[in-house]
Design an enzyme around this catalytic site. Structure first.
Site, PDB file in Angstrom:
ATOM      1  N   ARG A  37      17.590 -45.029  39.157  1.00  0.00           N
ATOM      2  CA  ARG A  37      17.490 -43.626  39.590  1.00  0.00           C
ATOM      3  C   ARG A  37      16.046 -43.190  39.804  1.00  0.00           C
ATOM      4  O   ARG A  37      15.773 -42.367  40.670  1.00  0.00           O
ATOM      5  CB  ARG A  37      18.144 -42.715  38.558  1.00  0.00           C
ATOM      6  CG  ARG A  37      19.637 -42.852  38.592  1.00  0.00           C
ATOM      7  CD  ARG A  37      20.286 -41.860  37.686  1.00  0.00           C
ATOM      8  NE  ARG A  37      21.710 -41.849  37.946  1.00  0.00           N
ATOM      9  CZ  ARG A  37      22.599 -41.234  37.203  1.00  0.00           C
ATOM     10  NH1 ARG A  37      22.205 -40.558  36.148  1.00  0.00           N
ATOM     11  NH2 ARG A  37      23.870 -41.278  37.517  1.00  0.00           N
ATOM     12  N   LYS A 198      42.588 -42.541  36.499  1.00  0.00           N
ATOM     13  CA  LYS A 198      43.326 -41.289  36.316  1.00  0.00           C
ATOM     14  C   LYS A 198      43.719 -40.609  37.624  1.00  0.00           C
ATOM     15  O   LYS A 198      42.870 -40.248  38.417  1.00  0.00           O
ATOM     16  CB  LYS A 198      42.477 -40.308  35.483  1.00  0.00           C
ATOM     17  CG  LYS A 198      42.534 -40.605  33.994  1.00  0.00           C
ATOM     18  CD  LYS A 198      41.690 -39.630  33.190  1.00  0.00           C
ATOM     19  CE  LYS A 198      42.361 -38.268  33.050  1.00  0.00           C
ATOM     20  NZ  LYS A 198      41.459 -37.304  32.370  1.00  0.00           N
ATOM     21  N   GLY A 349      31.156 -44.217  39.670  1.00  0.00           N
ATOM     22  CA  GLY A 349      30.399 -45.137  38.818  1.00  0.00           C
ATOM     23  C   GLY A 349      30.981 -46.542  38.771  1.00  0.00           C
ATOM     24  O   GLY A 349      30.266 -47.536  38.984  1.00  0.00           O
ATOM     25  N   GLY A 372      29.975 -38.543  39.490  1.00  0.00           N
ATOM     26  CA  GLY A 372      30.861 -37.375  39.487  1.00  0.00           C
ATOM     27  C   GLY A 372      30.614 -36.433  40.658  1.00  0.00           C
ATOM     28  O   GLY A 372      31.552 -35.831  41.188  1.00  0.00           O
TER      29      GLY A 372
HETATM   30  P1  ADP Z   1      35.164 -44.630  39.587  1.00  0.00           P
HETATM   31  O1  ADP Z   1      34.215 -44.608  38.407  1.00  0.00           O
HETATM   32  O2  ADP Z   1      34.722 -45.574  40.649  1.00  0.00           O
HETATM   33  O3  ADP Z   1      35.463 -43.237  40.098  1.00  0.00           O
HETATM   34  P2  ADP Z   1      37.484 -44.646  37.883  1.00  0.00           P
HETATM   35  O4  ADP Z   1      36.633 -44.196  36.731  1.00  0.00           O
HETATM   36  O5  ADP Z   1      38.438 -43.689  38.457  1.00  0.00           O
HETATM   37  O6  ADP Z   1      36.560 -45.241  39.049  1.00  0.00           O
HETATM   38  O7  ADP Z   1      38.354 -45.915  37.441  1.00  0.00           O
HETATM   39  C1  ADP Z   1      37.812 -47.063  36.874  1.00  0.00           C
HETATM   40  C2  ADP Z   1      38.675 -47.628  35.771  1.00  0.00           C
HETATM   41  O8  ADP Z   1      40.014 -47.796  36.180  1.00  0.00           O
HETATM   42  C3  ADP Z   1      38.197 -48.985  35.334  1.00  0.00           C
HETATM   43  O9  ADP Z   1      37.743 -48.908  34.001  1.00  0.00           O
HETATM   44  C4  ADP Z   1      39.428 -49.878  35.457  1.00  0.00           C
HETATM   45  O10 ADP Z   1      39.566 -50.780  34.379  1.00  0.00           O
HETATM   46  C5  ADP Z   1      40.560 -48.877  35.448  1.00  0.00           C
HETATM   47  N1  ADP Z   1      41.777 -49.412  36.066  1.00  0.00           N
HETATM   48  C6  ADP Z   1      41.908 -49.869  37.331  1.00  0.00           C
HETATM   49  N2  ADP Z   1      43.158 -50.329  37.535  1.00  0.00           N
HETATM   50  C7  ADP Z   1      43.837 -50.177  36.385  1.00  0.00           C
HETATM   51  C8  ADP Z   1      45.178 -50.461  35.964  1.00  0.00           C
HETATM   52  N3  ADP Z   1      46.064 -51.021  36.806  1.00  0.00           N
HETATM   53  N4  ADP Z   1      45.525 -50.151  34.689  1.00  0.00           N
HETATM   54  C9  ADP Z   1      44.633 -49.577  33.851  1.00  0.00           C
HETATM   55  N5  ADP Z   1      43.353 -49.277  34.184  1.00  0.00           N
HETATM   56  C10 ADP Z   1      42.962 -49.566  35.443  1.00  0.00           C
HETATM   57 MG    MG Z   2      34.560 -44.081  36.328  1.00  0.00          MG
END
Ligand code: ADP
Ligand code: MG
Length: 392
Positions: A37, A198, A349, A372
């Site tokens: 960063r 989520k 992230g 975020g």
């Molecule tokens: P980002 O940070 O890119 O926005 P998220 O925080 O929404 O992504 O999601 C990332 C998490 O989702 C990871 O820790 C990953 O392990 C989890 N994940 C992905 N697929 C599954 C699944 N089928 N079951 C449980 N967790 C999952």
């Molecule tokens: Mg995340």
């Protein structure tokens, strides 16, 4: 989103310029563990110096909640920034006190001044107009280069723009260009690959993008809530019961709006992400088994969709990619994006981490620094910190 004035077009010669940066970096004791960063905003700081401006940098670090927390002082960050800039930088003992105002006024050409952690002051997160005025009094112009903080209506992000002529730094400029590209370029076919943990986090993004995209490629844990909403049995996979109705409504909206909503047709399942004994690839998920990655048929289907798309965004991994056993789906999607001739944008992230892990970062058009803030930008099409800047 309206076009915004950028620092390269702003009149900043010879001025003291308050620069909001995002130096909320991970620390290991008194050492910066990851300086990405800090490196990200160096072009803006150098640009200001080359044009004879006097940069006063301000950032938050961690969550001190309006109080002085010794372990969250900016000293390690200031030290690292000085090393990277290759010139001595000074650190102020605070942000707004008369001693700091004096240090700012005494700056000469070539000087760089660093303020203390801005979240040591309750007025920052409260967006207190008085605190914003005191911060603004340090300088004669304002530059925002902290995309990662632009979703927060804080004093150093929004409040100061009421007092100072304001523009976007070079890092923020790139983020704004790609945000405009997502919502306004009209590039088609446009595919949004959405995964991650989520559903509730991603619903506002789906609802906002439905107007813009041609297809959603859904994976990760969120896919199971959508499959369940279509009446598919998903065994022990993660389902957010509270989101089932919304998921069904989104699928209906896609159908009505001619947006293709693709869901996994096969799955890599295990007893749990940690208990991989007997893991298998299936089209129907047996009772007691949990979907941990999209299967090879799904990956092939999504690759086909990505190959014909001119615009692709990725937010959220397709599986529990932290475990190499469940990383194949995410890896194939990332590789397909890397090979795309179109515009490819990654944010979030974990998604950025996945792209870096698979060595594909250089082959994407844009990797958002926002975390975020990127998600909020997708959901709301703009952010308070961007809106507050002067128009171009
Ligand atoms: P980002 O940070 O890119 O926005 P998220 O925080 O929404 O992504 O999601 C990332 C998490 O989702 C990871 O820790 C990953 O392990 C989890 N994940 C992905 N697929 C599954 C699944 N089928 N079951 C449980 N967790 C999952
Ligand atoms: Mg995340």
């Amino acid at each position: 989103m309206e076009k915004k004035l950028t620092v390269d077009k702003a009149k900043i010669e010879g001025k003291r310029v308050l620069v909001r940066v995002d130096y909320n970096v991970p620390l290991e004791g008194t050492r910066v563990a990851d300086d990405t960063r800090i490196r990200g905003s160096l072009p803006t700081v150098r640009h200001l110096l080359e044009r004879g401006a006097r940069p006063i940098l301000v950032s938050h670090l961690g969550r001190p909640d309006g109080k002085v927390v010794e372990s969250l002082r900016m000293d390690p960050v200031v030290k690292r920034a000085g090393e990277l800039l290759g010139r001595p930088v000074r650190k102020a003992p605070g942000c707004i006190e008369s001693e700091v105002q004096g240090m700012a006024r005494a700056m000469k050409e070539g000087d760089v001044l660093f303020l203390e952690n801005v979240r040591f002051y309750a007025g920052e997160e409260e967006g207190d107009p008085k605190f914003a005025g005191q911060l603004a009094a340090l300088a004669e112009a304002y530059v925002n280069d902290a995309f990662g903080a632009c979703h927060r209506p804080h004093a150093s992000v929004v409040g100061v723009t009421r007092h100072l002529s304001s523009s976007a730094g070079l890092l923020l400029k790139k983020e704004i260009e790609y945000a405009r590209c997502i919502f306004e370029s009209g590039e088609t076919p446009f595919a949004a690959v959405l995964g991650g943990a989520k559903v509730s986090d991603k619903i506002p993004i789906l609802e906002s993008l439905i107007e813009t995209v041609d297809s959603f490629l859904i994976g990760g844990a969120m896919a199971y809530t959508f499959l369940r909403a279509r009446g598919v049995d998903v065994g022990a996979s993660r389902v957010e019961e509270a989101c089932l109705e919304t998921a069904a409504r989104i699928l209906e909206k896609c159908e009505a709006g001619n947006v293709r909503a693709l869901l996994p047709v096969d799955h890599v399942v295990a007893r749990s992400p940690k208990d991989t004994a007997g893991m298998q690839t299936v089209t129907d998920i047996p009772a007691g088994w949990m979907g941990c990655d999209i299967g090879p048929q799904t990956a092939a289907l999504y690759e086909g969709e990505l190959a014909r798309s001119r615009m692709v965004i990725l937010n959220g991994p397709m599986g529990v990619f932290e475990n190499p056993k469940f990383a194949q789906g995410t890896k194939r999607i990332v590789r397909a994006m890397a090979e795309s001739q179109g515009v490819t944008i990654v944010g979030g992230g974990d998604s950025v981490h996945a792209v870096e892990t698979f060595g594909a970062a250089e082959r994407m058009s844009h990797i958002s620094t926002g975390g975020g803030a990127f998600l909020e930008m997708l959901a709301h099409r703009t952010l308070p910190g961007i809106e507050a800047l002067a128009g171009a």
